[in-house]
Structure formats: C-alpha cells, structure tokens
Write an enzyme that holds these catalytic residues in place. Structure first.
Site, short mmCIF file in Angstrom:
data_model
loop_
_atom_site.label_atom_id
_atom_site.label_comp_id
_atom_site.label_asym_id
_atom_site.label_seq_id
_atom_site.Cartn_x
_atom_site.Cartn_y
_atom_site.Cartn_z
N ASN A 1 49.59 40.01 -51.66
CA ASN A 1 48.32 41.11 -50.59
C ASN A 1 47.21 39.61 -49.67
O ASN A 1 47.34 40.16 -48.59
CB ASN A 1 48.11 42.02 -51.09
CG ASN A 1 49.11 43.06 -50.84
OD1 ASN A 1 50.25 42.87 -49.99
ND2 ASN A 1 49.04 44.26 -51.93
N HIS B 1 50.69 45.44 -61.03
CA HIS B 1 51.26 45.42 -59.26
C HIS B 1 52.55 45.65 -59.29
O HIS B 1 52.81 44.64 -59.34
CB HIS B 1 50.22 44.49 -58.61
CG HIS B 1 50.46 45.00 -57.31
ND1 HIS B 1 50.21 43.88 -56.72
CD2 HIS B 1 50.44 45.63 -56.37
CE1 HIS B 1 50.38 43.88 -55.06
NE2 HIS B 1 50.64 45.97 -55.24
N SER C 1 47.24 47.93 -55.04
CA SER C 1 46.80 46.48 -54.02
C SER C 1 45.75 45.67 -53.97
O SER C 1 46.56 44.65 -53.72
CB SER C 1 48.07 46.95 -52.42
OG SER C 1 48.73 48.27 -52.72
N GLU D 1 52.80 41.98 -60.87
CA GLU D 1 51.48 41.53 -60.28
C GLU D 1 51.08 42.18 -61.63
O GLU D 1 50.17 43.03 -62.06
CB GLU D 1 50.61 41.28 -59.05
CG GLU D 1 50.95 39.94 -58.71
CD GLU D 1 49.92 39.78 -57.40
OE1 GLU D 1 49.29 39.03 -57.10
OE2 GLU D 1 50.06 41.04 -56.75
N1 LIG Z 1 53.06 51.27 -50.05
C1 LIG Z 1 53.01 49.49 -50.40
O1 LIG Z 1 54.04 48.46 -49.61
C2 LIG Z 1 52.74 49.14 -52.05
C3 LIG Z 1 52.91 47.98 -52.74
C4 LIG Z 1 52.81 48.45 -54.03
C5 LIG Z 1 51.68 48.89 -54.14
N2 LIG Z 1 51.42 50.13 -53.84
C6 LIG Z 1 50.19 50.97 -53.54
O2 LIG Z 1 50.52 51.79 -54.54
C7 LIG Z 1 49.45 53.01 -54.78
C8 LIG Z 1 50.06 54.26 -53.73
O3 LIG Z 1 50.95 53.63 -52.51
P1 LIG Z 1 52.10 54.78 -51.90
O4 LIG Z 1 52.19 53.94 -50.60
O5 LIG Z 1 52.84 54.94 -52.63
O6 LIG Z 1 51.00 55.63 -50.83
P2 LIG Z 1 51.63 57.10 -50.80
O7 LIG Z 1 50.61 57.82 -49.54
O8 LIG Z 1 53.09 57.28 -50.48
O9 LIG Z 1 51.11 57.69 -51.99
C9 LIG Z 1 50.61 58.49 -52.87
C10 LIG Z 1 50.71 59.72 -53.44
O10 LIG Z 1 49.57 59.96 -54.40
C11 LIG Z 1 49.38 61.31 -54.80
N3 LIG Z 1 47.91 61.57 -54.72
C12 LIG Z 1 46.47 61.25 -53.90
N4 LIG Z 1 45.15 61.49 -54.81
C13 LIG Z 1 46.15 62.01 -56.09
C14 LIG Z 1 45.10 62.77 -57.50
N5 LIG Z 1 43.96 62.99 -56.98
N6 LIG Z 1 45.90 63.13 -57.93
C15 LIG Z 1 47.57 63.46 -57.85
N7 LIG Z 1 48.06 62.44 -57.04
C16 LIG Z 1 47.80 62.08 -55.68
C17 LIG Z 1 49.63 61.80 -52.72
O11 LIG Z 1 49.50 63.46 -53.22
C18 LIG Z 1 50.86 61.05 -52.33
O12 LIG Z 1 52.10 61.37 -53.15
C19 LIG Z 1 47.87 52.32 -53.91
O13 LIG Z 1 47.91 52.60 -54.52
C20 LIG Z 1 48.69 51.34 -53.13
O14 LIG Z 1 47.84 50.31 -52.54
C21 LIG Z 1 51.58 50.08 -52.75
#
Ligand SMILES: NC(=O)c1ccc[n+]([C@@H]2O[C@H](COP(=O)([O-])OP(=O)(O)OC[C@H]3O[C@@H](n4cnc5c(N)ncnc54)[C@H](O)[C@@H]3O)[C@@H](O)[C@H]2O)c1
Length: 304
Positions: free
Chosen positions: A203, A153, A132, A165
């Site tokens: 963001n 993104h 993000s 994005e």
């Molecule tokens: N939540 C949102 O609204 C949103 C929106 C757009 C982008 N994002 C981005 O997407 C990404 C994930 O966010 P999320 O909300 O899904 O987080 P989340 O916490 O729901 O999920 C993250 C997952 O990554 C896994 N993980 C961590 N380290 C790991 C590794 N070494 N190998 C494999 N898996 C691993 C964790 O076990 C977890 O299941 C982030 O970079 C976040 O910034 C989030």
C-alpha cells in the site's frame, strides 16, 4: 499510549488449528473462507448479525463457483462451511490459537477492539491485525502480549490473491513470526516480510498511485473511463486505478492515505480532496454500489 499490563511468561506458541476473526466484512469473510477450506476451524465475530449472514451467503456462493470450476467437491464445501462458527461477542474467541482482527480501518476502533479482546484470549493465543497501514507496534501496545502480536496483511479478494505481507512489530518474537509464516503457507499463500512503517510495502506503493489517479480526475486531466483505460492499456494494469479504488473501498483508501500523510509527514501523500468528498458522500465504492462508478445497473457507469 501503551496499556500497562502485568508482564507474564508465555507458554509455547500453539500450533494454529483454530482461528478467531474479528470483522465479517470483505476481508474477514475472505480469510474465513480460505482458512476453512484449508482445514482450519474458524470463529467469525462481527457487531452486525446481518453482516455475518450476508458474508456466510457470499462464502456459500463463492464455494459453489469453485465446485463449478472443478476445484472443490460438494463434500469439501460442506466440510469447510461446517468449520465456520459465528457470533457477535468476543466470548466466541476464547478457544482460538490465533485471533486475526479484520475490522474497519480506523486506529481508535482497532485499539478499542484489542483492549476488549485481551480478557477473552487463551494464555498462549497469538494476535494479528489485517490492517492495511496502521502501526503494528502501536496496536500491539494495546494488548498484554506484544511479543505474540503481528501484522498478517491479506490482499483482496483473499481467495484469489496469493500474497500475505507479514509485519513484525518492535516486540514480535521469532516464534510468533515463524508460526504466522507457516500458517500463511498452510493457507496456500506466499508470505513476504515488511518492516513496520506506515502502509508497509504494497500500500505504500499502490495507494499513492491511486490517490494520484484521483488527482488526475480532480484536475480534469482525464475522465474516470479515460484514466482507467489509460492505465490498463498503457501500463498493463489488470484493473484501472479508480476501478481498483472502488474495489478496495474509498474509506479504506482514504484512511491509508491519511496514515501515510501523518505517519511520514510528507505533503506528497496529501489525500486528494475529491477522494475525501466521495467518502463524505458515502460513495465508498463497490460495497455500497457507488463510488467512481455506479454499480446499481447491469454494467458500471462512471460517476464523473
Ligand atoms: N478492502 C481491502 O482491499 C483490504 C485489503 C487488505 C486489508 N484490508 C484491511 O482489512 C480490514 C477490514 O477491511 P474490509 O475491507 O473487510 O472492511 P469492511 O468495511 O468490509 O468490514 C469491516 C467489518 O468490521 C466490522 N466491525 C467494525 N467494528 C467492529 C467491532 N468492534 N467488532 C467486530 N466487528 C467490527 C464491521 O461491522 C464490518 O463488517 C481493514 O483494516 C482494512 O484496511 C482491506
């Protein structure tokens, strides 16, 4: 610091028929669902087998809802689920034409993932991060293929949100950029291009607004409910900013503010101490059933 890899000539950019996804959280699961229903094979990898199981169940339920709405047939659902393969190690990603990283929003975690991923990649594979806020150029420098590395993104929830994005790092080549735009279209999304500056477009604008809403709460200008109601009815936002923060995840929201604060070196991006406190308490929002609202009962109850 960039990692020193021996430079090599790349084979042509592949047509993206199979994608690997690292992280089966809210975003990884959503990307897997949309890719699979768009006819793309998926290899979904997470450290946690329980997380993968929970995500597969969530996808199953969401596809059932699509069937109930008449958007999908039972056969299409089964076909989509059969395209999703899962695993707990990067060995699973060796056939992927593109690997999309959607793990925790933490630069050190992501850098380590990319260093460990490189030996498993096909020679022509593309690599994307769903970050993000973190610099695509810095993440790309952890791989042997910054030319083939890009920001893709997606927005949350991925099946419902139309935007992707697309962020080019300094080295990203045109063919990679065009391939990712074509993929976004195939997945039914509209791509918008952003330059590689902290938090990109959505963001950069959205998170300071959410952070300001937390300051408004912190300073006692309003309660959780009055702030959310004010922004819904007064600014025509579909969700209040605190409700939205819970939906995004307060850890993710804080991490984005830290990237803005450090990356742009401007005090206007200082994360609100109350946001820090919620994260320290482990009140990370909807995903743990408590944040600015408590979601453990039948209806959300404000926590302040
Ligand atoms: N939540 C949102 O609204 C949103 C929106 C757009 C982008 N994002 C981005 O997407 C990404 C994930 O966010 P999320 O909300 O899904 O987080 P989340 O916490 O729901 O999920 C993250 C997952 O990554 C896994 N993980 C961590 N380290 C790991 C590794 N070494 N190998 C494999 N898996 C691993 C964790 O076990 C977890 O299941 C982030 O970079 C976040 O910034 C989030």
């Amino acid at each position: 610091m960039a990692v020193a890899y021996e430079r090599k000539a790349f084979p042509p950019v592949p047509e993206i028929k199979r994608i690997g996804i690292i992280g089966a959280g809210q975003m990884g699961g959503g990307i897997a669902q949309v890719a699979a229903t768009s006819g793309i094979l998926v290899d979904l990898v997470d450290l946690s087998a329980e997380r993968i199981e929970a995500t597969l169940q969530r996808i199953d339920g969401l596809l059932d809802r699509q069937i109930a709405k008449g958007n999908l047939t039972a056969e299409e659902k089964e076909a989509a689920l059969s395209r999703i393969h899962t695993g707990e190690s990067f060995d699973k990603l060796s056939e992927a034409d593109l690997v999309v990283e959607a793990a925790t929003e933490n630069e050190e975690i992501k850098k380590k993932i990319f260093r460990e991923l490189v030996p498993h990649l096909k020679a022509d594979a593309l690599v994307a991060s769903n970050t993000s806020s973190i610099s695509i150029t810095r993440l790309a420098a952890q791989t042997d293929r910054p030319e083939r590395f890009i920001g893709m993104h997606f927005m949350n929830p991925v099946p419902a949100m139309k935007l992707v994005e697309v962020i080019r790092g300094i080295a990203t080549e045109e063919e990679t950029y065009q391939a990712i735009r074509r993929l976004a279209e195939k997945m039914g999304k509209q791509a918008v291009t952003a330059e590689d500056f902290p938090a990109f477009i959505v963001n950069r604008v959205l998170l300071p607004m959410i952070n300001e809403a937390v300051y408004t709460l912190y300073e006692g200008v309003g309660t959780v409910e009055s702030i959310d109601t004010a922004m819904k009815l007064g600014a025509n936002h579909p969700m209040g900013p605190l409700e939205l923060a819970d939906f995004i995840g307060l850890d993710t929201a804080l991490s984005i503010m830290q990237v803005l604060y450090e990356g742009l070196a401007d005090s206007k991006y200082r994360p609100c101490p109350l946001l820090v406190k919620y994260v320290e308490a482990g009140w990370l929002g909807r995903k743990v059933k408590r944040g600015f609202y408590d979601y453990r009962g039948a209806t959300p109850v404000p926590t302040r």
